[in-house]
Design a protein around this motif. Sequence first.
Motif, PDB file in Angstrom:
ATOM      1  N   LEU A   1      -5.560   4.009  -4.088  1.00 13.02           N
ATOM      2  CA  LEU A   1      -5.637   3.522  -2.712  1.00 13.02           C
ATOM      3  C   LEU A   1      -6.758   4.288  -2.022  1.00 13.02           C
ATOM      4  O   LEU A   1      -6.712   5.519  -1.923  1.00 13.02           O
ATOM      5  CB  LEU A   1      -4.311   3.741  -1.990  1.00 13.02           C
ATOM      6  CG  LEU A   1      -4.263   3.322  -0.512  1.00 13.02           C
ATOM      7  CD1 LEU A   1      -4.501   1.825  -0.359  1.00 13.02           C
ATOM      8  CD2 LEU A   1      -2.922   3.726   0.112  1.00 13.02           C
TER       9      LEU A   1
ATOM     10  N   TRP B   1       1.147   1.701  -3.611  1.00 10.90           N
ATOM     11  CA  TRP B   1      -0.074   1.531  -4.409  1.00 10.90           C
ATOM     12  C   TRP B   1      -0.494   2.792  -5.158  1.00 10.90           C
ATOM     13  O   TRP B   1      -0.898   2.721  -6.331  1.00 10.90           O
ATOM     14  CB  TRP B   1      -1.217   1.036  -3.528  1.00 10.90           C
ATOM     15  CG  TRP B   1      -2.292   0.363  -4.332  1.00 10.90           C
ATOM     16  CD1 TRP B   1      -3.265   0.956  -5.078  1.00 10.90           C
ATOM     17  CD2 TRP B   1      -2.473  -1.054  -4.497  1.00 10.90           C
ATOM     18  NE1 TRP B   1      -4.061   0.004  -5.686  1.00 10.90           N
ATOM     19  CE2 TRP B   1      -3.588  -1.241  -5.344  1.00 10.90           C
ATOM     20  CE3 TRP B   1      -1.814  -2.174  -3.992  1.00 10.90           C
ATOM     21  CZ2 TRP B   1      -4.055  -2.489  -5.704  1.00 10.90           C
ATOM     22  CZ3 TRP B   1      -2.287  -3.428  -4.355  1.00 10.90           C
ATOM     23  CH2 TRP B   1      -3.383  -3.578  -5.202  1.00 10.90           C
TER      24      TRP B   1
ATOM     25  N   ALA C   1      -3.514   8.317  -0.524  1.00 12.60           N
ATOM     26  CA  ALA C   1      -4.829   7.688  -0.413  1.00 12.60           C
ATOM     27  C   ALA C   1      -5.943   8.701  -0.655  1.00 12.60           C
ATOM     28  O   ALA C   1      -5.847   9.868  -0.271  1.00 12.60           O
ATOM     29  CB  ALA C   1      -5.007   7.048   0.961  1.00 12.60           C
TER      30      ALA C   1
ATOM     31  N   VAL D   1       0.823  -1.216   0.000  1.00 14.75           N
ATOM     32  CA  VAL D   1       0.000   0.000   0.000  1.00 14.75           C
ATOM     33  C   VAL D   1       0.852   1.259   0.000  1.00 14.75           C
ATOM     34  O   VAL D   1       0.395   2.317  -0.455  1.00 14.75           O
ATOM     35  CB  VAL D   1      -1.005   0.015   1.174  1.00 14.75           C
ATOM     36  CG1 VAL D   1      -2.020  -1.088   1.024  1.00 14.75           C
ATOM     37  CG2 VAL D   1      -0.320  -0.067   2.519  1.00 14.75           C
TER      38      VAL D   1
END
Length: 285
Positions: free
Chosen positions: A169, A163, A195, A160
């Motif tokens: 994400l 990512w 994110a 992650v």
Amino acid sequence: MASPLISPLELSHLIREHRPVRLLDVRWRLDAPEGRPAYLDGHLPGAVYVDLDRELARRDDPRQGRHPLPPREQLQEAARRWGVNSGDVVVAYDDLHSVAAARAWWVLTRSGLPDVRVLDGGLRGWLTERLPLDTGDVLPRRGDVELQEIEHGVADIDDVEDWPWKGVLLDVRAPERYRGDSEPLDPVAGHIPGAVNLPTTTHLVAGRFRSPDEIRAEFAAAGVVDGVAVAAYCGSGIAASHTALAGAIAGIDVTVYPGSWSQWSNSRGRLVAVGTTPSAEVSRL
């Protein structure tokens, strides 16, 4: 692909047909993780209580997060205790937006069970249709199901971190936790840099999931379109499973980061972002 959801009336029909259906009562929430007392007071007929903390997760080093995935042996033993046999239709439900039920759906589906569904609307949806409840405990005959180790559709902490460079994400927590305004459970507030915030409750209306088209539109607004790899995390991997379920309804394959923020925020050297955008203000743990 068949929907991972089942309506209360559809489930009632299956039960009346005497189909091999195993019902799992997965009542759990952050402020009341022990759902057994409520289960004993009233549950769907034949439903077995599932302890999310002890059966759908393992107790481990806190650096692995609050709800690490259970090993195959633990999950298989629990599923057999619930009376799950090969070939059963398994239906999970809870009493709060299907978030805990989604964890059961996700781990069992990823463990190789071919037909696991979530009761759309949960316990409240069942009661809205004036369907009956039973009280007391259910102790089924031990099942014989064989499960596999969960290996696919799972991201680890290093995955992650990278990512956002290869896909989208999703941070599916509430906006205030994403922004870093508050953090009631973990040592640091904020989000993983890169994110995008898409709260998993966005996929619901009146306790039930939105249509596949509506869910696809919500994902698209967050940058998830055809050909883009998507992963989701939350506080400890429970709500992220709910987003994976929403994705499955819409035909979108969502990878889950089980450690989620509870692992990331306990890992020295990782970067933390705060604010309303993916990488507005970044610092190091």
